[in-house]
Design a protein around this motif. Structure first.
Motif, PDB file in Angstrom:
ATOM      1  N   ASP A  62      41.805  45.425  34.305  1.00 17.71           N
ATOM      2  CA  ASP A  62      40.944  45.157  33.152  1.00 17.71           C
ATOM      3  C   ASP A  62      39.605  44.542  33.566  1.00 17.71           C
ATOM      4  O   ASP A  62      39.327  44.372  34.767  1.00 17.71           O
ATOM      5  N   GLU A  63      38.795  44.194  32.581  1.00 15.59           N
ATOM      6  CA  GLU A  63      37.446  43.688  32.851  1.00 15.59           C
ATOM      7  C   GLU A  63      37.454  42.345  33.575  1.00 15.59           C
ATOM      8  O   GLU A  63      36.460  41.963  34.194  1.00 15.59           O
ATOM      9  N   ASP A  64      38.556  41.607  33.512  1.00 14.59           N
ATOM     10  CA  ASP A  64      38.662  40.325  34.226  1.00 14.59           C
ATOM     11  C   ASP A  64      39.253  40.478  35.623  1.00 14.59           C
ATOM     12  O   ASP A  64      39.420  39.490  36.336  1.00 14.59           O
ATOM     13  N   GLY A  65      39.611  41.706  35.980  1.00 10.85           N
ATOM     14  CA  GLY A  65      40.241  41.927  37.282  1.00 10.85           C
ATOM     15  C   GLY A  65      41.740  41.756  37.270  1.00 10.85           C
ATOM     16  O   GLY A  65      42.388  41.819  38.321  1.00 10.85           O
ATOM     17  N   ASP A  66      42.334  41.539  36.074  1.00  7.95           N
ATOM     18  CA  ASP A  66      43.787  41.417  35.976  1.00  7.95           C
ATOM     19  C   ASP A  66      44.419  42.803  35.993  1.00  7.95           C
ATOM     20  O   ASP A  66      43.903  43.754  35.388  1.00  7.95           O
ATOM     21  N   ILE A  67      45.555  42.892  36.663  1.00  8.54           N
ATOM     22  CA  ILE A  67      46.196  44.185  36.891  1.00  8.54           C
ATOM     23  C   ILE A  67      47.501  44.286  36.119  1.00  8.54           C
ATOM     24  O   ILE A  67      48.340  43.373  36.156  1.00  8.54           O
ATOM     25  N   GLN A  68      47.650  45.392  35.411  1.00  6.83           N
ATOM     26  CA  GLN A  68      48.915  45.724  34.753  1.00  6.83           C
ATOM     27  C   GLN A  68      49.556  46.858  35.536  1.00  6.83           C
ATOM     28  O   GLN A  68      48.961  47.929  35.678  1.00  6.83           O
ATOM     29  N   TYR A  74      39.720  29.637  42.074  1.00  8.51           N
ATOM     30  CA  TYR A  74      40.477  30.802  42.549  1.00  8.51           C
ATOM     31  C   TYR A  74      39.519  31.896  43.004  1.00  8.51           C
ATOM     32  O   TYR A  74      39.674  32.478  44.082  1.00  8.51           O
ATOM     33  N   LYS A  75      38.522  32.204  42.158  1.00 14.11           N
ATOM     34  CA  LYS A  75      37.588  33.286  42.487  1.00 14.11           C
ATOM     35  C   LYS A  75      36.865  33.015  43.803  1.00 14.11           C
ATOM     36  O   LYS A  75      36.699  33.915  44.634  1.00 14.11           O
ATOM     37  N   LYS A  76      36.456  31.767  44.004  1.00 10.99           N
ATOM     38  CA  LYS A  76      35.737  31.401  45.224  1.00 10.99           C
ATOM     39  C   LYS A  76      36.631  31.558  46.454  1.00 10.99           C
ATOM     40  O   LYS A  76      36.256  32.189  47.450  1.00 10.99           O
ATOM     41  N   LEU A  77      37.844  31.008  46.365  1.00  8.67           N
ATOM     42  CA  LEU A  77      38.737  31.064  47.515  1.00  8.67           C
ATOM     43  C   LEU A  77      39.219  32.491  47.781  1.00  8.67           C
ATOM     44  O   LEU A  77      39.314  32.932  48.923  1.00  8.67           O
ATOM     45  N   TYR A  78      39.480  33.244  46.701  1.00 13.10           N
ATOM     46  CA  TYR A  78      39.897  34.638  46.882  1.00 13.10           C
ATOM     47  C   TYR A  78      38.786  35.438  47.563  1.00 13.10           C
ATOM     48  O   TYR A  78      39.046  36.213  48.496  1.00 13.10           O
ATOM     49  N   SER A  79      37.557  35.239  47.118  1.00 10.57           N
ATOM     50  CA  SER A  79      36.423  35.950  47.711  1.00 10.57           C
ATOM     51  C   SER A  79      36.315  35.644  49.207  1.00 10.57           C
ATOM     52  O   SER A  79      36.116  36.546  50.029  1.00 10.57           O
ATOM     53  N   GLU A  80      36.465  34.366  49.552  1.00  9.37           N
ATOM     54  CA  GLU A  80      36.397  33.982  50.960  1.00  9.37           C
ATOM     55  C   GLU A  80      37.532  34.615  51.763  1.00  9.37           C
ATOM     56  O   GLU A  80      37.346  35.051  52.902  1.00  9.37           O
ATOM     57  N   SER A  81      38.739  34.691  51.146  1.00  7.61           N
ATOM     58  CA  SER A  81      39.899  35.245  51.860  1.00  7.61           C
ATOM     59  C   SER A  81      39.765  36.737  52.095  1.00  7.61           C
ATOM     60  O   SER A  81      40.346  37.277  53.044  1.00  7.61           O
ATOM     61  N   VAL A 127      37.191  50.599  34.751  1.00  6.36           N
ATOM     62  CA  VAL A 127      37.937  49.507  34.120  1.00  6.36           C
ATOM     63  C   VAL A 127      38.818  50.074  33.014  1.00  6.36           C
ATOM     64  O   VAL A 127      38.408  50.932  32.235  1.00  6.36           O
ATOM     65  N   ASN A 128      40.075  49.602  32.988  1.00  7.62           N
ATOM     66  CA  ASN A 128      41.079  50.010  31.991  1.00  7.62           C
ATOM     67  C   ASN A 128      41.468  51.482  32.085  1.00  7.62           C
ATOM     68  O   ASN A 128      42.051  52.037  31.147  1.00  7.62           O
ATOM     69  N   GLU A 129      41.153  52.115  33.217  1.00 11.14           N
ATOM     70  CA  GLU A 129      41.591  53.491  33.444  1.00 11.14           C
ATOM     71  C   GLU A 129      42.786  53.483  34.395  1.00 11.14           C
ATOM     72  O   GLU A 129      42.813  52.740  35.377  1.00 11.14           O
ATOM     73  N   LYS A 130      43.770  54.315  34.080  1.00 13.74           N
ATOM     74  CA  LYS A 130      44.972  54.363  34.900  1.00 13.74           C
ATOM     75  C   LYS A 130      44.701  55.028  36.243  1.00 13.74           C
ATOM     76  O   LYS A 130      43.975  56.020  36.325  1.00 13.74           O
ATOM     77  N   GLY A 131      45.258  54.475  37.296  1.00 10.20           N
ATOM     78  CA  GLY A 131      45.132  55.069  38.619  1.00 10.20           C
ATOM     79  C   GLY A 131      46.254  54.599  39.515  1.00 10.20           C
ATOM     80  O   GLY A 131      47.220  53.972  39.068  1.00 10.20           O
ATOM     81  N   PHE A 132      46.130  54.900  40.793  1.00  6.59           N
ATOM     82  CA  PHE A 132      47.136  54.502  41.783  1.00  6.59           C
ATOM     83  C   PHE A 132      46.773  53.133  42.355  1.00  6.59           C
ATOM     84  O   PHE A 132      45.624  52.893  42.750  1.00  6.59           O
ATOM     85  N   LEU A 133      47.746  52.234  42.405  1.00 10.31           N
ATOM     86  CA  LEU A 133      47.540  50.913  42.986  1.00 10.31           C
ATOM     87  C   LEU A 133      47.617  51.022  44.506  1.00 10.31           C
ATOM     88  O   LEU A 133      48.611  51.524  45.051  1.00 10.31           O
ATOM     89  N   VAL A 134      46.571  50.568  45.189  1.00  5.72           N
ATOM     90  CA  VAL A 134      46.541  50.627  46.652  1.00  5.72           C
ATOM     91  C   VAL A 134      46.098  49.276  47.204  1.00  5.72           C
ATOM     92  O   VAL A 134      45.493  48.462  46.492  1.00  5.72           O
ATOM     93  N   ILE A 135      46.399  49.050  48.481  1.00  8.96           N
ATOM     94  CA  ILE A 135      45.969  47.838  49.181  1.00  8.96           C
ATOM     95  C   ILE A 135      45.129  48.285  50.371  1.00  8.96           C
ATOM     96  O   ILE A 135      45.548  49.136  51.154  1.00  8.96           O
ATOM     97  N   LYS A 136      43.938  47.715  50.492  1.00 10.59           N
ATOM     98  CA  LYS A 136      42.945  48.250  51.418  1.00 10.59           C
ATOM     99  C   LYS A 136      43.159  47.837  52.874  1.00 10.59           C
ATOM    100  O   LYS A 136      42.761  48.558  53.786  1.00 10.59           O
ATOM    101  N   LYS A 137      43.739  46.682  53.084  1.00  8.23           N
ATOM    102  CA  LYS A 137      43.886  46.184  54.458  1.00  8.23           C
ATOM    103  C   LYS A 137      45.277  45.594  54.650  1.00  8.23           C
ATOM    104  O   LYS A 137      45.886  45.078  53.702  1.00  8.23           O
ATOM    105  N   PRO A 138      45.799  45.614  55.881  1.00  5.44           N
ATOM    106  CA  PRO A 138      47.108  44.994  56.137  1.00  5.44           C
ATOM    107  C   PRO A 138      47.069  43.489  55.893  1.00  5.44           C
ATOM    108  O   PRO A 138      46.025  42.846  56.021  1.00  5.44           O
TER     109      PRO A 138
END
Length: 619
Positions: free
Chosen positions: A492-498, A20-27, A446-457
């Motif tokens: 979080d530290e694994d990149g998982d989003i709550q 997953y990490k490899k393919l996500y990075s490529e995407s 990491v583990n700090e609350k903020g606004f969820l954004v998406i960088k590219k369309p």
């Protein structure tokens, strides 16, 4: 990235984390290359695109110059591949009436209805409003519009006449398609009467097509019987060749923060994205019986009841009615008897089922289930655990999907085979470049609350708001350079989003900003609490104080002892500063028809303010 790497990813074991990490990075590094390869492999085009992606901030296009028709991907290609006899749609209701239609039969009906619409003068680009029950004919009408290039605007069959009228006027719909009634808790809820009221004095509406569910009655001027329109039509209809950027549908947001927005989705990118997310998120297999409990009046119904499942050639289940009628285990019976393998529903529905207790689960065989999913709002860890244990037999993956009407498809999800974290939506889907930032657009820790954004369309992103492009631009200008989701989140530290809930559902106590979802999560871990909602009330010293509204599980009675016990529980779960000042026991909470709690209504009532637009309130 090679085509082989796309094909190889099946997510059937825990060993796919690195893949997953490899393919996500490529995407993320080469999104245009990634989506171009997927589009070539997964979608049928009548003409290949000239350019994969074009971005003139904030406007963007995908597969520029490409031509296709989404119904060919949902119907024709499956029939041509020999799947004409396979069940496409399976309808059931509260009385367990069952109707199945094959891919061949569905193509036939769609062609005939499309020709019927053309006979009424509907042409490419014309808007058609659907205000229908959750039946096969609703899907036929949606696909028929898409077949000829009409732009469908589905309005949930429960909105008021005024809300329906507003959407008809704003979209300029020439045709309205409705049914005489829809079934809810054994009662026939009138739809046709609502349409009659909504269109009074509207010259824009030229025709009303009526699905008559009882004995046919006399129709008046402008009205046409649904099946009469089909009866004499040709069974073949040449699909309109649509540009990838041609509008496919308009869908109005709930209006919970003001006037509803007419979100416009286009043909090419949406077709690709809903197909591919359905395939990967639910690990689609040839013989799956797939049940998403949403209504096509909402984006989940568009993407994951109709277009995504049909594009993948699976059997999609439609159920008219509510989860707990005629018995609390109504849905369980359907899962068992129809051998449902993929079940996708809302946390609200799960909480309702949980309220009735495990004894109803234990009466049924859920061995057919392979994948579970949730949609609509963040799911509480306690509810997630219950869902997996009692419906998912303790070991089925739970796909907690985060996305929006505007995104068109899944943005953040824990794919099957990846580690499950209760209460966390998971990682971004391929090609989705997300971040959690502060108001200045800087990444938070990491583990700090903020606004969820998406960088590219991404391919299925909204292209505009109907008749209001300035409103569309606000999504990209709230925090300059990124798509602003309006949600708080933690990574979080694994990149998982709550996802913590809407950023406007925030309570500030003594300078501490608290997401309502955080407090509600803690409330739901109390053994007496079935549902909960939290609001902030003005406080002279602390800025705001906390009030909670609590719905109790059966067998628990309101009282001072319980109030004190809940307060102690919250203090234990979070901190003393978030202990509610007030706890009110309620019979139910105001919700939209998609199941989201309307905290703004609770707050307006509490402060004796204008409650605003209530057209989405589930009454």
């Amino acid at each position: 990235m090679s085509q082989h790497s796309v094909k190889a990813l099946t997510f059937n074991s825990m060993n796919h984390v690195e893949e997953y990490k490899k393919l996500y990075s490529e995407s993320i590094k080469e999104p245009e290359k990634f989506w171009a390869e997927i589009a070539e492999k997964e979608i049928q085009w009548s003409k290949k695109w000239d350019k994969t992606f074009e971005w003139n901030y904030p406007d963007y296009k995908w597969f520029v110059g490409g031509k296709l028709n989404i119904t060919q991907n949902c119907l024709d290609r499956h029939v041509e591949a020999g799947l004409g006899n396979k069940t496409a749609l399976l309808y059931l209701n509260e009385n367990y009436n069952r109707v199945a239609v094959s891919y061949g039969e569905l193509l036939n009906q769609v062609n005939k209805f499309a020709n019927g619409l053309k006979s009424l003068g509907v042409k490419r680009g014309d808007k058609v409003v659907l205000y229908m029950p959750l039946v096969i004919e609703q899907v036929v009408a949606m696909l028929a519009c898409a077949r000829i290039g009409g732009v469908h605007n589905v309005v949930f069959g429960g909105f008021s006449a005024q809300a329906l009228r507003e959407r008809i006027v704003d979209s300029g719909a020439k045709v309205v398609i409705t049914g005489t009634w829809t079934l809810r808790r054994g009662v026939k809820k009138d739809l046709k009467g609502t349409v009659d009221e909504a269109i009074q004095g509207l010259d824009v509406v030229e025709h009303i097509i009526v699905l008559q569910r009882d004995a046919a009655s006399a129709l008046v001027e402008k009205e046409i019987d649904f099946y009469e329109l089909l009866k004499d039509q040709n069974e073949f209809c040449v699909p309109e060749e649509m540009d990838a950027e041609d509008p496919l549908f308009v869908l109005y947001t709930s209006g919970s923060t003001g006037k509803p927005k007419g979100v416009v989705h286009t043909t090419g990118g949406y077709s690709l994205y809903t197909h591919y997310t359905t395939k990967k998120v639910f690990d689609i297999r040839e013989n799956d019986i797939y049940w998403c409990t949403a209504d096509p009046g909402w984006i989940t119904g568009h993407s994951y009841v109709v277009y995504g499942p049909l594009s993948n050639g699976v059997t999609s289940v439609l159920v008219e009615g509510v989860p707990d009628f005629p018995t609390p285990d109504h849905w369980y019976k359907i899962i068992e008897e129809q051998k449902v393998s993929i079940f996708y529903t809302s946390p609200t529905a799960i909480r309702m089922l949980r309220k009735y207790g495990e004894q109803y689960c234990e009466k049924h065989d859920f061995s057919s289930l392979r994948v579970l999913g949730t949609v609509g709002e963040p799911i509480n860890p306690e509810v997630w655990q219950w869902y997996r244990k009692h419906i998912g037999s303790g070991d089925r993956p739970v796909e907690d999907t985060w996305w929006q009407t505007e995104t068109g498809g899944h943005m953040i999800v824990t794919l099957p085979g990846l580690p499950q974290k209760p209460g966390k939506a998971g990682k971004p889907f391929f090609g989705i470049d997300v971040d959690v930032v502060n108001k200045e657009g800087k990444s938070v820790s990491v583990n700090e609350k903020g606004f969820l954004v998406i960088k590219k369309p991404w391919p299925s992103a909204l292209r505009t708001c109907l008749n209001d492009h300035e409103r569309f631009k606000k999504y990209w200008n709230e925090i300059k350079g990124v798509y602003f989701t309006g949600d708080f989140a933690i990574k979080d530290e694994d990149g998982d989003i709550q996802v913590l809930g809407r950023s406007d559902d925030v309570i500030s106590v003594s300078g501490h900003r608290l997401g309502s979802a955080e407090i509600e999560n803690a409330l739901l871990t109390h053994p007496a609490v079935s549902e909960a909602a939290v609001i902030g009330k003005p406080d002279e010293i602390r800025g705001e104080k906390i009030k909670t509204f609590v719905v109790l599980k059966p067998g628990h009675a309101p009282g001072d002892d319980l109030v004190n016990d809940i307060k102690r529980h919250i203090k234990r779960e979070i901190a003393s500063m978030v202990v509610p000042d007030e706890i009110e026991f309620a019979q139910g909470l105001p919700k939209t028809r998609s199941g989201k709690i309307m905290r703004r209504v609770l707050k307006a009532r509490e402060l004796k303010q204008d409650e605003g637009d209530l057209s989405v309130l589930d009454t």
